[in-house]
Design a protein around this motif. Structure first.
Motif, PDB file in Angstrom:
ATOM      1  N   ILE A  55      43.351  52.979  48.762  1.00 36.79           N
ATOM      2  CA  ILE A  55      43.943  51.949  47.903  1.00 36.79           C
ATOM      3  C   ILE A  55      42.969  50.779  47.757  1.00 36.79           C
ATOM      4  N   THR A  56      42.815  50.324  46.536  1.00 42.35           N
ATOM      5  CA  THR A  56      41.952  49.168  46.266  1.00 42.35           C
ATOM      6  C   THR A  56      42.785  48.031  45.691  1.00 42.35           C
ATOM      7  N   THR A  57      42.810  46.914  46.387  1.00 38.04           N
ATOM      8  CA  THR A  57      43.451  45.700  45.882  1.00 38.04           C
ATOM      9  C   THR A  57      42.415  44.867  45.134  1.00 38.04           C
ATOM     10  N   PHE A  58      42.862  43.774  44.542  1.00 37.20           N
ATOM     11  CA  PHE A  58      41.906  42.926  43.844  1.00 37.20           C
ATOM     12  C   PHE A  58      40.893  42.325  44.799  1.00 37.20           C
ATOM     13  N   ALA A  59      41.324  41.946  45.992  1.00 34.60           N
ATOM     14  CA  ALA A  59      40.389  41.400  46.984  1.00 34.60           C
ATOM     15  C   ALA A  59      39.327  42.433  47.334  1.00 34.60           C
ATOM     16  N   ASN A  60      39.727  43.696  47.496  1.00 34.07           N
ATOM     17  CA  ASN A  60      38.770  44.772  47.789  1.00 34.07           C
ATOM     18  C   ASN A  60      37.771  44.937  46.644  1.00 34.07           C
ATOM     19  N   LEU A  61      38.293  44.933  45.411  1.00 34.13           N
ATOM     20  CA  LEU A  61      37.432  45.111  44.245  1.00 34.13           C
ATOM     21  C   LEU A  61      36.460  43.954  44.109  1.00 34.13           C
ATOM     22  N   LEU A  62      36.946  42.749  44.304  1.00 27.21           N
ATOM     23  CA  LEU A  62      36.106  41.554  44.206  1.00 27.21           C
ATOM     24  C   LEU A  62      34.939  41.649  45.182  1.00 27.21           C
ATOM     25  N   GLU A  63      35.214  42.074  46.400  1.00 26.93           N
ATOM     26  CA  GLU A  63      34.169  42.231  47.399  1.00 26.93           C
ATOM     27  C   GLU A  63      33.175  43.302  46.992  1.00 26.93           C
ATOM     28  N   ALA A  64      33.673  44.427  46.484  1.00 32.53           N
ATOM     29  CA  ALA A  64      32.790  45.528  46.100  1.00 32.53           C
ATOM     30  C   ALA A  64      31.830  45.121  44.988  1.00 32.53           C
ATOM     31  N   VAL A  65      32.320  44.354  44.023  1.00 39.55           N
ATOM     32  CA  VAL A  65      31.453  43.897  42.939  1.00 39.55           C
ATOM     33  C   VAL A  65      30.438  42.878  43.461  1.00 39.55           C
ATOM     34  N   ALA A  66      30.869  41.996  44.345  1.00 43.00           N
ATOM     35  CA  ALA A  66      29.953  41.006  44.923  1.00 43.00           C
ATOM     36  C   ALA A  66      28.824  41.676  45.697  1.00 43.00           C
ATOM     37  N   LEU A  67      29.104  42.821  46.288  1.00 46.07           N
ATOM     38  CA  LEU A  67      28.109  43.525  47.100  1.00 46.07           C
ATOM     39  C   LEU A  67      27.085  44.293  46.264  1.00 46.07           C
ATOM     40  N   ILE A  68      27.271  44.366  44.953  1.00 45.44           N
ATOM     41  CA  ILE A  68      26.278  45.035  44.108  1.00 45.44           C
ATOM     42  C   ILE A  68      24.926  44.373  44.280  1.00 45.44           C
ATOM     43  N   SER A  69      24.915  43.041  44.284  1.00 41.92           N
ATOM     44  CA  SER A  69      23.682  42.284  44.541  1.00 41.92           C
ATOM     45  C   SER A  69      24.040  40.819  44.733  1.00 41.92           C
ATOM     46  N   PRO A  70      23.360  40.130  45.648  1.00 40.65           N
ATOM     47  CA  PRO A  70      23.586  38.683  45.787  1.00 40.65           C
ATOM     48  C   PRO A  70      23.128  37.911  44.557  1.00 40.65           C
ATOM     49  N   LEU A  71      22.349  38.549  43.680  1.00 40.94           N
ATOM     50  CA  LEU A  71      21.889  37.896  42.455  1.00 40.94           C
ATOM     51  C   LEU A  71      22.894  38.021  41.321  1.00 40.94           C
ATOM     52  N   LEU A  72      23.986  38.779  41.551  1.00 47.43           N
ATOM     53  CA  LEU A  72      24.995  38.958  40.516  1.00 47.43           C
ATOM     54  C   LEU A  72      26.159  38.017  40.776  1.00 47.43           C
ATOM     55  N   ARG A  73      26.317  37.025  39.917  1.00 46.48           N
ATOM     56  CA  ARG A  73      27.461  36.132  40.023  1.00 46.48           C
ATOM     57  C   ARG A  73      28.738  36.850  39.579  1.00 46.48           C
ATOM     58  N   VAL A  74      29.838  36.540  40.255  1.00 43.96           N
ATOM     59  CA  VAL A  74      31.115  37.172  39.923  1.00 43.96           C
ATOM     60  C   VAL A  74      32.162  36.096  39.650  1.00 43.96           C
ATOM     61  N   ARG A  75      32.819  36.226  38.499  1.00 48.02           N
ATOM     62  CA  ARG A  75      33.957  35.391  38.159  1.00 48.02           C
ATOM     63  C   ARG A  75      35.141  36.297  37.849  1.00 48.02           C
ATOM     64  N   PHE A  76      36.324  35.714  37.668  1.00 41.81           N
ATOM     65  CA  PHE A  76      37.477  36.517  37.261  1.00 41.81           C
ATOM     66  C   PHE A  76      38.459  35.649  36.484  1.00 41.81           C
ATOM     67  N   SER A  77      39.237  36.324  35.638  1.00 39.02           N
ATOM     68  CA  SER A  77      40.241  35.641  34.825  1.00 39.02           C
ATOM     69  C   SER A  77      41.195  36.696  34.268  1.00 39.02           C
ATOM     70  N   THR A  78      42.488  36.474  34.313  1.00 39.98           N
ATOM     71  CA  THR A  78      43.189  35.256  34.684  1.00 39.98           C
ATOM     72  C   THR A  78      44.047  35.544  35.906  1.00 39.98           C
ATOM     73  N   SER A  79      44.391  34.517  36.666  1.00 41.21           N
ATOM     74  CA  SER A  79      45.250  34.668  37.832  1.00 41.21           C
ATOM     75  C   SER A  79      46.665  34.182  37.516  1.00 41.21           C
ATOM     76  N   HIS A  80      47.647  34.842  38.129  1.00 41.24           N
ATOM     77  CA  HIS A  80      49.012  34.328  38.104  1.00 41.24           C
ATOM     78  C   HIS A  80      49.260  33.688  39.468  1.00 41.24           C
ATOM     79  N   PRO A  81      49.758  32.452  39.501  1.00 43.22           N
ATOM     80  CA  PRO A  81      49.916  31.768  40.791  1.00 43.22           C
ATOM     81  C   PRO A  81      50.686  32.572  41.835  1.00 43.22           C
ATOM     82  N   LYS A  82      51.670  33.359  41.399  1.00 41.08           N
ATOM     83  CA  LYS A  82      52.488  34.090  42.363  1.00 41.08           C
ATOM     84  C   LYS A  82      51.735  35.247  43.008  1.00 41.08           C
ATOM     85  N   ASP A  83      50.616  35.681  42.406  1.00 37.37           N
ATOM     86  CA  ASP A  83      49.943  36.894  42.868  1.00 37.37           C
ATOM     87  C   ASP A  83      48.617  36.660  43.578  1.00 37.37           C
ATOM     88  N   ILE A  84      48.004  35.502  43.413  1.00 42.97           N
ATOM     89  CA  ILE A  84      46.717  35.286  44.069  1.00 42.97           C
ATOM     90  C   ILE A  84      46.949  35.124  45.579  1.00 42.97           C
TER      91      ILE A  84
END
Length: 473
Positions: free
Chosen positions: A244-273
């Motif tokens: 199972i992959t949650t958003f936190a897991n996915l965010l980490e996996a994308v960040a690990l592609i390279s420290p030179l790759l900036r990662v942003r995300f949009s949009t968040s719902h307050p109840k779910d972050i």
């Protein structure tokens, strides 16, 4: 739903026609022209459409006169967007009178809602294609070429376009959007999205990582993970129910592609972050410390009518939690004023919550009823328009002061900036963004877009930081 929008130092685009892909404009005998309106999901969808059309031998063009296919990727969020699209369709009909073989199509959120009017009553288009039906475009084009009206607005519970590599139209070559999910399960009473884009479904994790990795290998240095509500991302491997992959897991996996790759995300719902997401952001330097946290209203009573599923007090606690785990994290928000039954007391609650949030960026609207929404069926749109506009003006004035204060607080500080290109101000200057998504303009020197540099901020406007570089990062 939302009639008028005011944005402070916002870079979103409305009705933008895409440029040809570099080096390809002479290789296609058929050309398509596309304009996109509304949210970034629509612009991302246009790139998916471009990929599908490319396989059919179509190339993009900015010149509508040389196109054999004209497409408008539409938005139903605001009445103003629909009015603009209708005006553009009327203009295209005049071009069609000169070129009867030209096909005109409407894509996206207006497609399902207004298909009958656009096709039969007003006879403005040849094709109507919903957000989940882009794979059928080749067949629909073929059908329209015979003189038949071509329609597919069926919603899907599975479609994510995960296997389609978007054509990066009009890209700066540095930043890109990667769609991670489609649809929305939140039934906010003012919003038409669940009815035009369908239920939530998450894209295959491997395809997301492959696309983001490909972007990095091609020189892109920032990706924004995109979805109607990214925090709801939840992917289960078809081969292993325990994978199972949650958003936190996915965010980490994308960040690990390279420290030179900036990662942003949009949009968040307050109840779910979740705290997991916040701790993941804190763990990786290349995940930008910037969160879009729509509040919509500062009044608990209005939030309940909006079906936002949180209270004013709960939202405040979420802001506090973000600042506890991520000190200095930048926040942006959405605000709707003049929703059904809103009183002056409700409005003041919104003003005081704006004060509490101290947002770096805000998207501010006054409410207008959108057909098909829960609010249109349940409530009366009873706040006079002049009151809505006056309240919106007060919110805008408050935010402009907060935004200027936020920019002024950065003067004298040094930030790591990703260079995105030449400034509109001068060919001798470049611009980029900080981790907090603030635009910075600085002398060109020998720097190039796609590089990270350190910039010391020396001055600012309400929307831009002005500085000089202290060297490469």
């Amino acid at each position: 739903m939302l009639e008028q929008v005011t944005k402070v130092h916002d870079e979103s685009r409305q009705g933008e026609a895409y440029a040809p892909v570099a080096g390809e404009s002479q290789t296609y005998t058929k050309k398509f022209y596309i304009e996109s309106y509304g949210c970034q999901m629509n612009f991302n969808d246009s790139e998916i459409v471009a990929s599908i059309l490319k396989e059919e031998g179509f190339g993009p063009t900015r010149n509508v006169e040389e196109a054999s296919l004209v497409l408008l990727n539409t938005c139903s969020i605001r009445e103003k967007a629909e009015t603009t699209v209708r005006k553009r369709l009327t203009e295209f009909r005049k071009i069609k009178q000169r070129n009867p073989e030209l096909l005109v199509g409407v894509l996206g959120c207006m497609a399902e809602r207004l298909k009958a009017k656009l096709l039969e009553e007003e006879k403005l288009v040849d094709m109507v294609v919903g957000p989940d039906a882009y794979r059928t475009l080749p067949a629909l084009i073929e059908e329209a070429e015979t003189g038949q009206k071509a329609v597919n607005v069926l919603l899907s519970r599975e479609e994510t376009y995960g296997d389609i590599s978007p054509v990066r139209l009009d890209s700066n070559g540095v930043t890109a959007f990667v769609s991670i999910m489609r649809g929305c399960n939140n039934m906010c009473s003012f919003c038409v999205v669940p009815f035009t884009r369908g239920r939530e479904r998450s894209r295959d994790k491997a395809s997301i990582l492959q696309e983001a990795t490909d972007m990095f290998n091609r020189g892109y240095r920032e990706v924004t993970l995109l979805g109607q509500n990214v925090d709801s991302y939840y992917w289960v491997s078809p081969d292993n129910d325990n994978d199972i992959t949650t958003f936190a897991n996915l965010l980490e996996a994308v960040a690990l592609i390279s420290p030179l790759l900036r990662v942003r995300f949009s949009t968040s719902h307050p109840k779910d972050i979740t705290d997991d997401v916040l701790y993941t952001m804190a763990k990786y330097e290349n995940i930008c410390k910037y969160i879009h946290l729509p509040m919509q209203s500062g009044s608990t009573r209005i939030l309940q009518l909006m079906n936002r599923t949180y209270t004013r007090e709960w939202y405040i606690k979420k802001v506090d939690r973000i600042r506890e785990i991520l000190p200095g994290c930048a926040l942006s928000t959405d605000v709707i004023t003049g929703f059904c039954t809103e009183t002056e007391e409700d409005h003041q609650d919104t003003m005081t919550l704006m004060d509490y949030g101290q947002y770096d960026l805000a998207y501010m609207f006054f409410y207008s009823e959108r057909p098909g929404t829960l609010a249109a069926r349940r409530y009366q749109d009873d706040v006079p328009e002049e009151v809505k506009k006056r309240r919106l003006s007060e919110i805008v004035d408050l935010h402009r002061a907060q935004s200027l204060k936020s920019m002024q607080q950065d003067v004298g500080k040094t930030f790591k900036v990703l260079i995105e290109g030449v400034s509109k101000r001068s060919e001798d200057q470049l611009f980029g963004r900080t981790d907090h998504n603030k635009v910075v303009v600085f002398p060109k020197e020998d720097f190039r877009k796609g590089e990270y540099i350190w910039v010391k901020v020396e001055d600012c406007t309400a929307g831009t930081l002005l500085g000089t570089s202290t060297g490469r990062a």
